[in-house]
Enzyme design. Structure first.
Site, PDB file in Angstrom:
ATOM      1  N   CYS A   4       0.851  -1.199   0.000  1.00 42.92           N
ATOM      2  CA  CYS A   4       0.000   0.000   0.000  1.00 42.92           C
ATOM      3  C   CYS A   4       0.886   1.247   0.000  1.00 42.92           C
ATOM      4  O   CYS A   4       1.775   1.398   0.846  1.00 42.92           O
ATOM      5  CB  CYS A   4      -0.907  -0.031   1.229  1.00 42.92           C
ATOM      6  N   ASP A  30       0.025  16.731  -0.392  1.00 40.00           N
ATOM      7  CA  ASP A  30      -0.347  15.989  -1.593  1.00 40.00           C
ATOM      8  C   ASP A  30       0.667  16.295  -2.699  1.00 40.00           C
ATOM      9  O   ASP A  30       1.102  17.429  -2.875  1.00 40.00           O
ATOM     10  CB  ASP A  30      -1.759  16.390  -2.043  1.00 40.00           C
ATOM     11  N   GLY A  92     -13.720   8.656  -7.384  1.00 43.64           N
ATOM     12  CA  GLY A  92     -12.382   9.110  -7.761  1.00 43.64           C
ATOM     13  C   GLY A  92     -11.289   8.675  -6.806  1.00 43.64           C
ATOM     14  O   GLY A  92     -10.172   9.182  -6.861  1.00 43.64           O
ATOM     15  N   HIS A  99      -8.088   8.148   3.478  1.00 42.99           N
ATOM     16  CA  HIS A  99      -7.407   9.437   3.627  1.00 42.99           C
ATOM     17  C   HIS A  99      -8.413  10.572   3.509  1.00 42.99           C
ATOM     18  O   HIS A  99      -9.439  10.460   2.844  1.00 42.99           O
ATOM     19  CB  HIS A  99      -6.281   9.602   2.600  1.00 42.99           C
TER      20      HIS A  99
HETATM   21  P1  5GP Z   1      -7.778  10.017  -3.980  1.00 39.19           P
HETATM   22  O1  5GP Z   1      -7.906  10.295  -5.447  1.00 39.19           O
HETATM   23  O2  5GP Z   1      -7.571   8.531  -3.717  1.00 39.19           O
HETATM   24  O3  5GP Z   1      -8.877  10.599  -3.152  1.00 39.19           O
HETATM   25  O4  5GP Z   1      -6.480  10.787  -3.490  1.00 39.19           O
HETATM   26  C1  5GP Z   1      -5.194  10.283  -3.626  1.00 39.19           C
HETATM   27  C2  5GP Z   1      -4.269  11.461  -3.535  1.00 39.19           C
HETATM   28  O5  5GP Z   1      -2.969  10.966  -3.322  1.00 39.19           O
HETATM   29  C3  5GP Z   1      -4.218  12.305  -4.816  1.00 39.19           C
HETATM   30  O6  5GP Z   1      -4.612  13.647  -4.530  1.00 39.19           O
HETATM   31  C4  5GP Z   1      -2.760  12.194  -5.261  1.00 39.19           C
HETATM   32  O7  5GP Z   1      -2.253  13.407  -5.802  1.00 39.19           O
HETATM   33  C5  5GP Z   1      -2.048  11.787  -3.983  1.00 39.19           C
HETATM   34  N1  5GP Z   1      -0.852  10.983  -4.195  1.00 39.19           N
HETATM   35  C6  5GP Z   1      -0.726   9.912  -5.029  1.00 39.19           C
HETATM   36  N2  5GP Z   1       0.521   9.404  -4.948  1.00 39.19           N
HETATM   37  C7  5GP Z   1       1.195  10.177  -4.041  1.00 39.19           C
HETATM   38  C8  5GP Z   1       2.538  10.140  -3.526  1.00 39.19           C
HETATM   39  O8  5GP Z   1       3.364   9.305  -3.879  1.00 39.19           O
HETATM   40  N3  5GP Z   1       2.871  11.102  -2.611  1.00 39.19           N
HETATM   41  C9  5GP Z   1       1.967  12.063  -2.197  1.00 39.19           C
HETATM   42  N4  5GP Z   1       2.410  12.958  -1.315  1.00 39.19           N
HETATM   43  N5  5GP Z   1       0.698  12.102  -2.659  1.00 39.19           N
HETATM   44  C10 5GP Z   1       0.321  11.178  -3.565  1.00 39.19           C
HETATM   45 ZN    ZN Z   2      -2.228   1.269   3.712  1.00 40.60          ZN
END
Ligand code: 5GP
Ligand code: ZN
Length: 115
Positions: A4, A30, A92, A99
């Protein structure tokens, strides 16, 4: 969880810009911010998403919201801020570790528009 992304970030195996940490949660910037402040708050315990919140583990959500409110104050988001938790592909969600996005620093629009 071995594979993960956010568990790896919590363990320090993948670098992140840490904003806050306590025994329950870890918060970091992010990688692709959509607002001047865009911070992710994750429970240290792996839960795949909001769909896994139950009476057994829901206390962590309150702890995370305490952390969010503290960080929002520290960041000076006095004009307002938003918390978003995407659950499932249709919403999304791309990382399947629960999170909460903290967004602020600009007007965010109404409801789900432009978040
Ligand atoms: P979701 O789309 O699942 O609600 O949000 C996932 C978030 O994780 C996205 O806003 C994306 O930019 C962020 N994210 C994805 N990979 C990484 C990473 O390796 N490091 C950081 N800091 N954020 C990440
Ligand atoms: Zn996890």
């Amino acid at each position: 969880m071995d594979n993960c992304l956010f568990c790896k970030i919590i363990r320090g195996e993948i670098p992140s810009k840490k904003v806050y940490e306590d025994e329950y949660c870890y918060a970091f910037e992010d990688i692709a911010p959509v607002a001047p402040t865009h911070i992710l708050f994750v429970p240290k315990e792996h839960l795949s998403g909001a769909c896994e919140i139950s009476s057994e583990n829901s206390a962590v959500v309150g702890k995370i919201y305490e952390a969010i409110a503290k960080v929002a104050k520290q960041k000076g988001l006095d004009g307002g801020w938003r918390v978003v938790a995407n659950n499932g592909a249709d919403a999304g969600q791309t990382v399947f570790h629960l999170h909460f996005h903290l967004l602020g620093g600009r007007p965010l629009g109404v409801m789900c528009d432009n978040i």
